[in-house]
Each structure stands twice: as C-alpha cells, then as structure tokens.
Design an enzyme around this catalytic site. Structure first.
Site, short mmCIF file in Angstrom:
data_model
loop_
_atom_site.label_atom_id
_atom_site.label_comp_id
_atom_site.label_asym_id
_atom_site.label_seq_id
_atom_site.Cartn_x
_atom_site.Cartn_y
_atom_site.Cartn_z
N SER A 1 26.34 38.47 -4.20
CA SER A 1 24.72 38.80 -4.95
C SER A 1 24.15 39.96 -3.66
O SER A 1 24.16 40.89 -3.98
CB SER A 1 23.75 37.65 -5.50
OG SER A 1 23.93 36.95 -4.26
N ASP B 1 13.63 35.22 -0.74
CA ASP B 1 13.29 34.38 -1.67
C ASP B 1 14.27 32.98 -1.22
O ASP B 1 14.94 31.86 -1.35
CB ASP B 1 13.93 34.62 -3.22
CG ASP B 1 15.45 35.48 -3.19
OD1 ASP B 1 16.09 34.72 -1.72
OD2 ASP B 1 16.32 35.42 -3.82
N HIS C 1 18.24 35.61 -0.73
CA HIS C 1 18.74 37.27 -0.77
C HIS C 1 17.68 37.97 0.83
O HIS C 1 16.27 37.50 1.35
CB HIS C 1 18.32 37.49 -2.11
CG HIS C 1 19.14 37.33 -2.93
ND1 HIS C 1 18.78 35.87 -3.61
CD2 HIS C 1 20.58 37.11 -3.50
CE1 HIS C 1 19.91 35.47 -4.86
NE2 HIS C 1 20.96 36.75 -3.81
#
Lengths: 241, 241
Positions: A11, A191, A194
């Site tokens: 991600s 977070d 990320h």
C-alpha cells in the site's frame, strides 16, 4: 522509446501518487526522461508478491527483443505486511522472518534474470507508531493490542538490509533513516504506518540518492525531445528535423 | 497487461505530477487499473506537437498485435502556447488560430488512425491572468505588455471546442469552466497561466467526468490482481491460484 522504472510494493507504493506522494515526485523528477510505472498492491506481503510476479511483469513487458525499452530500475518495497504479528488480528498477512528473506531473494533473482542490467532497489518497511496503529486499525480490534510493533518492523528491516548485502544491491533502510529524526512518529507517519507528505519526501529523496549512485541521474539520462531552452527562437522547426 | 492513458500536452501536462497535480491524481485514481503515461513537453505548441507525434507515440508502443494493451484514452492539451501573441516576446511559440485548429484536427486524426477505439479527449487552454503574467515573465520583457491575453486564450479555447465537435469527441472547456468561479485568477492560477493545486483539482475532476461519460470508470475497468478485501483470511493463497 522511454525507459521505465517500476515501483513494486504494497500500500505504501500503491498510494504513492496521492498528494505529495513519492511515486508522483519520482514521475515529476523524471518527467522528460523515464516512465515511472506503478505496481503497488495494498496489503500484499512477499509471499503473495512472489505468487503474482509473472502477472505483475508479464513477458510482453520485458522489453529488449521487440525494440521496447528495458526497465532501468525496480523498487521492491515489501515487509510492512509480512511484519504483522502472527497472533494479532492481521495474522493472515504475516510471513515468518526467514521466509520473508527467502522471498525477497527470490523476487530479486527473478527480476535480475529478466533484466540483468536493471538496478533493483530494496526498501525496508518504515518504523511503526504502535499507539497510532491502535487509533487507526483497519479491522475490528477488540484485543487492545496493535497488529504491528516497531520492534517486529525493525527485525524485518534488518533482514531486508541483509538481503540487499547478500544480493549486492542497494537498499533504502527507511526504518533506521526515519527514526534518526526525533519527531518521526508525527512527522513521517499518518496512521502509525502509512506516510505523511514529509514521510513521502524522505522516501523520494532516498530513492533519488540511490538511483544517482547507481548511475541513473538526470544528467546521464536522455531527454525526450528538445527542451524549450534549446529551441532557436528565429527558426524553431530546426529543432524538430 | 494494464491498459494505458496517455497525457499529451505542454507544460501544464509536463508538470502535472507536481504536488497535487492532475496527472498524479489520475494515476492515484486508476492505481490498480490503468497506467497513466506522461507525455508533456513544456513550451510546445500544436505545430511542434504535430512534428514530433510519431516520436511521442512510436510504432513499438502502439499495442495490439504484440499482445501489448491498447491505450484506452489520450488527453490532448495544447493551445496555451499557440495563443502567445505574434507581436510580443513569446512570438516564436505563436501559431495562427486557423492553423491551431488544423493541427488539432491532424493530431486527433493521427491518434484515431493508430487507436480507433481510444477515447481522445481535448482540453482547452486555461484562462490567463494578464497582470500575473507580467509579474512572472519567463524571459526579459521590457515592453510592459503580457505575452498572452485572456481574450486570445479564449479564442483558442473556442476553436478547440469547435474542433472537438467537428471530430465528434469530448472536450474539457477549461477556459470557460474556470471562469465560472469569480476568484479564478487567484484560486486556479499560480503565475497567471500554470495551475495551483485547486486548479489541478478542477482539471482532474473534469477529466474523470469525461472519461466516465466515455465508459472509462473504475466500475468498468479490470482490477489488476485481487484486492485485499477479496482475500480469504483463512486461506489467502486461494486468491492467487
């Protein structure tokens, strides 16, 4: 035809074209020289990455024989999911440390076999802010324990650095690099995992540094078509003969 | 193999992967479905674009016969340089209005000949803030007159919209769209010509709208490899058979 740089990862790669993202910054940096190609897959670990490698980089994209340009570089940025703890809610993403290392070796070998001259650049997982992970779980988490710890991420980062050494390829040790800045938790992580815009900037700068060291600098790459500064105001079309 | 969307244009395209840029936002939007390929050339007008078209889109990238994916769409975003006034300091970039229209027609025909099914999307030049152009010249400008005017940009925008109508293809009329917002000069333009983050957002949203209308929406595109949400926690590898 323009050469390519592939961004292969999870991600943190997939979202690298968001505002201020490191993938977008690389594209901007190489805007007239290289195509930056996004191959990010949220949630993937090295076990899954290895399973899909031939689909991510199919034969038809290999370049070379058909006149297509060979990729100059591939960034391989996995480990944040492998490092999910095996007894927490994201256990299905966990990969044991020894297998992570083995998988990285296999990914690097496969890429080198495809493109012997490409620069393969490993990137370690970032550090983890456990308190923030508890505030931003991506699934129900009644346990009160984070699915990742900074210690585990550090063990995977170390294995990634070792693998790069064993393969004789460069590595960005993001886990170590980010923690050199005292306020890394807030400055670099959105977070707890990320990246913020500043965190993205660190990744961008570290990658550019490694690419430069590997000979992939703007000065050495071929510029696609004449720059405005090189066009004769009296006879512009001369530049396009 | 992933299909592509080409972004073909001048500096407003070339710099579209800067912070909050519309090219980066498109890449982010299509992160698992389409490769967005940057082909922006600062300062270029349609006359120069036409001269280099075969080098920008070489045979080897046409796709189709060799199994490579055909491009789904091409954005064609020229006119800001064509619209430089013929008697000011950027006159070497000027292209007469009738030739601009002819050139756009030729570019569209060449792209349609290559890729009959691709969506070709024209984008008009943005409006011009003349006072800001005087504050941000890109060459010495002792004349005290801006090299571009909003009126001239508007004439080229109108010709672009007409061309799209004649070709039966969609168009983003950026010149008109931006001026619908009273504070467009400050909100959308950084130097009276190039885009702010909000200006980039307008371009991104208008392009996505046109692509959707042309059938290129996330709902209809094939997602590259299983999404994390579709992976069985009990047996993750099943998704990769």
């Amino acid at each position: 035809m323009r050469p390519r740089i592939y961004l292969f990862g999870d991600s943190i790669t997939e979202e690298s074209f968001g505002d201020g993202g490191w993938g977008a910054s690389l594209t901007n940096h190489f805007s007239r020289t290289v195509d930056v190609v996004l191959r990010g897959y949220s949630g993937y670990n090295t076990r899954w990455a290895l399973k899909v490698l031939d689909r991510v980089f199919p034969e038809v994209e290999r370049g070379g024989s058909d006149g297509a340009a060979l990729p100059l570089a591939v960034t391989v940025f996995f480990g944040a999911n492998d490092a999910c703890l095996p007894d927490r809610y994201a256990a299905f993403q966990h990969v044991p440390l020894y297998e992570y290392k083995q998988n990285l070796h296999s990914i690097v070998s496969a890429l080198k076999e495809r493109w012997p001259k490409a620069l393969i650049l490993l990137i370690t997982p970032p550090p983890i802010d456990e308190d923030e992970r508890l505030r931003h779980p991506y699934a129900e988490n009644p346990s009160g324990l984070p699915e990742r710890t900074n210690e585990a991420a550090g063990a995977f980062a170390k294995a990634c650095v070792e693998t790069a050494g064993e393969c004789g390829i460069p590595v960005v040790d993001l886990w170590t690099r980010m923690q050199q800045y005292p306020d890394w938790r807030k400055a670099y992580l959105r977070d707890g995992l990320h990246l913020t815009q500043d965190g993205n900037k660190v990744v961008f700068e570290e990658i550019v540094k490694k690419l430069n060291e590997g000979g992939l600098s703007l000065e050495k790459l071929t510029i696609d078509l004449p720059l405005l500064a090189d066009i004769d105001h009296g006879d512009p079309l001369k530049a396009f003969q």
